[in-house]
Design an enzyme around this catalytic site. Structure first.
Site, PDB file in Angstrom:
ATOM      1  N   ARG A 105     -24.204  44.130  34.885  1.00  0.00           N
ATOM      2  CA  ARG A 105     -24.106  43.797  36.312  1.00  0.00           C
ATOM      3  C   ARG A 105     -22.807  44.351  36.909  1.00  0.00           C
ATOM      4  O   ARG A 105     -22.791  44.778  38.065  1.00  0.00           O
ATOM      5  CB  ARG A 105     -24.195  42.278  36.508  1.00  0.00           C
ATOM      6  CG  ARG A 105     -25.621  41.771  36.277  1.00  0.00           C
ATOM      7  CD  ARG A 105     -25.667  40.284  36.053  1.00  0.00           C
ATOM      8  NE  ARG A 105     -25.208  39.528  37.189  1.00  0.00           N
ATOM      9  CZ  ARG A 105     -24.609  38.343  37.111  1.00  0.00           C
ATOM     10  NH1 ARG A 105     -24.387  37.785  35.934  1.00  0.00           N
ATOM     11  NH2 ARG A 105     -24.239  37.716  38.194  1.00  0.00           N
TER      12      ARG A 105
ATOM     13  N   ARG B 146     -19.693  29.635  33.953  1.00  0.00           N
ATOM     14  CA  ARG B 146     -20.461  29.185  35.119  1.00  0.00           C
ATOM     15  C   ARG B 146     -21.734  28.435  34.727  1.00  0.00           C
ATOM     16  O   ARG B 146     -22.458  28.842  33.825  1.00  0.00           O
ATOM     17  CB  ARG B 146     -20.838  30.394  35.981  1.00  0.00           C
ATOM     18  CG  ARG B 146     -21.737  30.040  37.148  1.00  0.00           C
ATOM     19  CD  ARG B 146     -21.703  31.075  38.214  1.00  0.00           C
ATOM     20  NE  ARG B 146     -22.501  32.245  37.886  1.00  0.00           N
ATOM     21  CZ  ARG B 146     -22.652  33.264  38.717  1.00  0.00           C
ATOM     22  NH1 ARG B 146     -22.041  33.276  39.888  1.00  0.00           N
ATOM     23  NH2 ARG B 146     -23.383  34.294  38.370  1.00  0.00           N
TER      24      ARG B 146
ATOM     25  N   LYS C 162     -18.513  34.462  45.547  1.00  0.00           N
ATOM     26  CA  LYS C 162     -19.232  34.514  46.834  1.00  0.00           C
ATOM     27  C   LYS C 162     -20.039  33.232  47.064  1.00  0.00           C
ATOM     28  O   LYS C 162     -20.029  32.657  48.133  1.00  0.00           O
ATOM     29  CB  LYS C 162     -20.192  35.725  46.879  1.00  0.00           C
ATOM     30  CG  LYS C 162     -19.507  37.061  46.679  1.00  0.00           C
ATOM     31  CD  LYS C 162     -20.494  38.210  46.750  1.00  0.00           C
ATOM     32  CE  LYS C 162     -21.513  38.246  45.624  1.00  0.00           C
ATOM     33  NZ  LYS C 162     -20.976  38.546  44.293  1.00  0.00           N
TER      34      LYS C 162
ATOM     35  N   ARG D 170     -27.287  30.630  33.862  1.00  0.00           N
ATOM     36  CA  ARG D 170     -28.168  31.735  34.243  1.00  0.00           C
ATOM     37  C   ARG D 170     -28.306  32.706  33.085  1.00  0.00           C
ATOM     38  O   ARG D 170     -27.334  33.010  32.418  1.00  0.00           O
ATOM     39  CB  ARG D 170     -27.578  32.458  35.457  1.00  0.00           C
ATOM     40  CG  ARG D 170     -27.845  31.737  36.748  1.00  0.00           C
ATOM     41  CD  ARG D 170     -27.081  32.316  37.913  1.00  0.00           C
ATOM     42  NE  ARG D 170     -27.135  33.775  38.002  1.00  0.00           N
ATOM     43  CZ  ARG D 170     -26.591  34.467  39.005  1.00  0.00           C
ATOM     44  NH1 ARG D 170     -26.001  33.838  39.999  1.00  0.00           N
ATOM     45  NH2 ARG D 170     -26.651  35.781  39.024  1.00  0.00           N
TER      46      ARG D 170
ATOM     47  N   ARG E 113     -26.710  45.435  48.966  1.00  0.00           N
ATOM     48  CA  ARG E 113     -26.122  45.651  47.651  1.00  0.00           C
ATOM     49  C   ARG E 113     -26.102  47.132  47.281  1.00  0.00           C
ATOM     50  O   ARG E 113     -25.656  47.497  46.207  1.00  0.00           O
ATOM     51  CB  ARG E 113     -26.937  44.894  46.627  1.00  0.00           C
ATOM     52  CG  ARG E 113     -26.089  44.162  45.599  1.00  0.00           C
ATOM     53  CD  ARG E 113     -27.040  43.384  44.748  1.00  0.00           C
ATOM     54  NE  ARG E 113     -26.458  42.640  43.691  1.00  0.00           N
ATOM     55  CZ  ARG E 113     -26.198  41.328  43.730  1.00  0.00           C
ATOM     56  NH1 ARG E 113     -26.391  40.646  44.827  1.00  0.00           N
ATOM     57  NH2 ARG E 113     -25.752  40.714  42.664  1.00  0.00           N
TER      58      ARG E 113
HETATM   59  P1  AMP Z   1     -26.591  37.263  42.383  1.00  0.00           P
HETATM   60  O1  AMP Z   1     -27.026  35.829  42.367  1.00  0.00           O
HETATM   61  O2  AMP Z   1     -26.148  37.740  43.733  1.00  0.00           O
HETATM   62  O3  AMP Z   1     -25.577  37.556  41.303  1.00  0.00           O
HETATM   63  O4  AMP Z   1     -27.899  38.125  42.038  1.00  0.00           O
HETATM   64  C1  AMP Z   1     -28.577  37.973  40.822  1.00  0.00           C
HETATM   65  C2  AMP Z   1     -29.511  39.124  40.587  1.00  0.00           C
HETATM   66  O5  AMP Z   1     -30.510  39.164  41.620  1.00  0.00           O
HETATM   67  C3  AMP Z   1     -28.887  40.504  40.618  1.00  0.00           C
HETATM   68  O6  AMP Z   1     -28.287  40.854  39.373  1.00  0.00           O
HETATM   69  C4  AMP Z   1     -30.097  41.375  40.924  1.00  0.00           C
HETATM   70  O7  AMP Z   1     -30.942  41.508  39.800  1.00  0.00           O
HETATM   71  C5  AMP Z   1     -30.835  40.515  41.938  1.00  0.00           C
HETATM   72  N1  AMP Z   1     -30.394  40.781  43.327  1.00  0.00           N
HETATM   73  C6  AMP Z   1     -29.688  39.954  44.133  1.00  0.00           C
HETATM   74  N2  AMP Z   1     -29.485  40.515  45.337  1.00  0.00           N
HETATM   75  C7  AMP Z   1     -30.060  41.729  45.297  1.00  0.00           C
HETATM   76  C8  AMP Z   1     -30.186  42.790  46.223  1.00  0.00           C
HETATM   77  N3  AMP Z   1     -29.645  42.733  47.454  1.00  0.00           N
HETATM   78  N4  AMP Z   1     -30.869  43.901  45.832  1.00  0.00           N
HETATM   79  C9  AMP Z   1     -31.421  43.990  44.617  1.00  0.00           C
HETATM   80  N5  AMP Z   1     -31.345  43.032  43.677  1.00  0.00           N
HETATM   81  C10 AMP Z   1     -30.666  41.899  44.013  1.00  0.00           C
END
Ligand code: AMP
Length: 220
Positions: free
Chosen positions: A173, A129, A15, A162, A90
């Site tokens: 996740r 990554r 994404k 990360r 989400r």
């Molecule tokens: P991402 O970069 O999208 O993989 O997000 C990394 C982390 O941020 C996720 O594993 C969650 O802990 C948190 N996170 C991101 N977006 C959301 C969301 N919409 N709601 C809740 N937690 C989020």
């Protein structure tokens, strides 16, 4: 014409990488909830500590906190002509939160794109990554490495892994995705907004598939 695009898909599906490339084509900003939360987590506050803990464990951050930050971001001037939302909503509750935010700004979702790829591909991508600490650009150390090891091609920033890209957290996740995020599909399908796009190949191919989905709906 506005392009209010929502991306959803499992971690590692691309994404972020795809949005970063499409920003130049469609001239709308990439709005990543994960990126916004990681920035917020660097501040010294109780909220930052809470976010940091949830993110590190691969758990979702509290709905209202994320929705508030997204509302703030979508209100910025650069989102007037549209946005590419990555990572929000989400879960089912966040769908109505996004509806409320968009109503407030008098906007409507143009399309919801579900990106899909098999689990072994996702795990492989996440393990390789790395990301720029400064501008957020994403690299794959085997398939899309930077020109100079550890340094971002775009801004010269430092690349890092990360902490939620470590094997145990990746597993968590993916579980959270299946349980909380996959159900979004049925709701957006019902609303006639959903396109599912295969993103298991090379980035070029995946980008072409996304562009085809946008064309199909007269959005590109
Ligand atoms: P991402 O970069 O999208 O993989 O997000 C990394 C982390 O941020 C996720 O594993 C969650 O802990 C948190 N996170 C991101 N977006 C959301 C969301 N919409 N709601 C809740 N937690 C989020």
């Amino acid at each position: 014409m506005e392009l209010n695009l929502v991306f959803f898909g499992p971690p590692g599906v691309g994404k972020g990488s795809i949005s970063q490339r499409l920003e130049k084509t469609y001239r709308v900003p990439h709005v990543s909830s994960g990126q916004i939360l990681r920035r917020k987590a660097e501040e010294s506050s109780i909220l930052a500590m809470q976010i940091k803990e949830n993110v590190a464990k691969g758990e979702l951050v509290d709905n209202h906190t994320v929705a508030y930050l997204i509302e703030e971001r979508l209100g910025k001037k650069d989102c007037r002509k549209g946005f590419m939302l990555d990572g929000f909503p989400r879960n089912i509750a966040q769908i109505s939160m996004l509806d409320a935010i968009l109503k407030h700004y008098d906007k409507k979702i143009s399309i919801v794109i579900e990106l899909s790829a098999p689990e072994d591909v996702l795990v492989e991508r996440l393990s390789w990554r790395r990301q720029c600490r400064q501008c957020g650009k994403i690299y794959h150390m085997k398939n899309l490495p930077p020109k100079k090891p550890g340094v971002c091609d775009e801004c010269g920033g430092e690349l890092f892994q990360r902490e939620d890209d470590l094997p145990e957290t990746i597993k968590k996740r993916l579980e959270v995705y299946k349980k909380s995020t996959e159900p979004l599909k049925a709701e957006y399908e019902k609303r006639g907004l959903l396109e599912t796009v295969d993103c298991s190949g090379e980035i070029k191919e995946n980008l072409a598939n996304i562009k085809a989905a946008l064309k199909k709906r007269g959005l590109a």
